[in-house]
Write a protein that holds these residues in place. Sequence first.
Motif, PDB file in Angstrom:
ATOM      1  N   GLN A   1      55.311  65.285  76.183  1.00 16.47           N
ATOM      2  CA  GLN A   1      53.622  65.549  76.086  1.00 16.47           C
ATOM      3  C   GLN A   1      53.690  65.986  74.690  1.00 16.47           C
ATOM      4  O   GLN A   1      52.534  65.623  74.117  1.00 16.47           O
ATOM      5  CB  GLN A   1      53.254  66.567  76.851  1.00 16.47           C
TER       6      GLN A   1
ATOM      7  N   GLU B   1      59.594  68.100  74.535  1.00 18.37           N
ATOM      8  CA  GLU B   1      58.875  67.774  75.697  1.00 18.37           C
ATOM      9  C   GLU B   1      57.971  66.730  75.305  1.00 18.37           C
ATOM     10  O   GLU B   1      57.242  66.376  74.379  1.00 18.37           O
ATOM     11  CB  GLU B   1      57.903  68.812  76.082  1.00 18.37           C
TER      12      GLU B   1
ATOM     13  N   GLY C   1      61.625  61.941  73.241  1.00 19.52           N
ATOM     14  CA  GLY C   1      61.834  63.425  73.807  1.00 19.52           C
ATOM     15  C   GLY C   1      63.144  64.000  74.144  1.00 19.52           C
ATOM     16  O   GLY C   1      63.799  64.830  73.928  1.00 19.52           O
TER      17      GLY C   1
END
Length: 249
Positions: free
Chosen positions: A239, A237, A231
């Motif tokens: 996630q 991000e 990331g």
Amino acid sequence: MLELSDLTVGHRGRAVLRSINLRLESGQVAVLLGPNGSGKTTLIRTLLGHLPPLWGQVWLGRQPLREWSRVALARTLAYVPQAHQGLFAFTVEEVVLMGRTAHLGVFALPSQADRRIAQAALEQMGIPHLAEKPYTEVSGGERQLALLARALAQEAQVLVLDEPTSNLDFGNQLRVLAQLEALRDQGKAVFLSTHQPEHARRVADQVLLVGEGSVLGQGSPQTWLTPENLGRLYRVEPQHIEAYLGNFR
């Protein structure tokens, strides 16, 4: 086999990537990851001797790269670029036979032994049926497989690959990854650049994460190919990285 010692690379005196240290032994795969513009191509051109280092040294075996003759270098180090269209209608077999050039004398023609080596490389890459087809008329993925076969025919101990799966469909990507693992098992040293961390997870013994002009991470893929590190590297991000990588476990 290949060592980068305090290496800084760039163009016309302007550094784009600094302080690189790497030791790649026989039977190992090192994978270079980084966003566009991070200096990956400049580093590869320096490894091939096309650009001089701004600082530091590239070692091949026990000699600085700059001390190798062109013939000796061609017998030891093979380069696989991203597939290109090509200008002349050589057959695929003829392109693969070009990998034998470093082993031939001046004005010598390929022998039957050279042709057997080329045929074995075509079979190893799963494309013997393309041998007589013009290189300019096969697909981009098939051209990439032909370039890989050419490197195999060269019988070099060190292979440098620039995004070798970028033009391949999923099946051919898997075939190339399997061949990279086979080359490692055969004792080859492989250095490759890719944009696909899931490929690095499969084949890499060590990874090199580069960005913002320097090395941001280096070591085992288990340590560095995490959602958090990727990331930061790609400015995404974590996630989203986790969701993507989760599909490849």
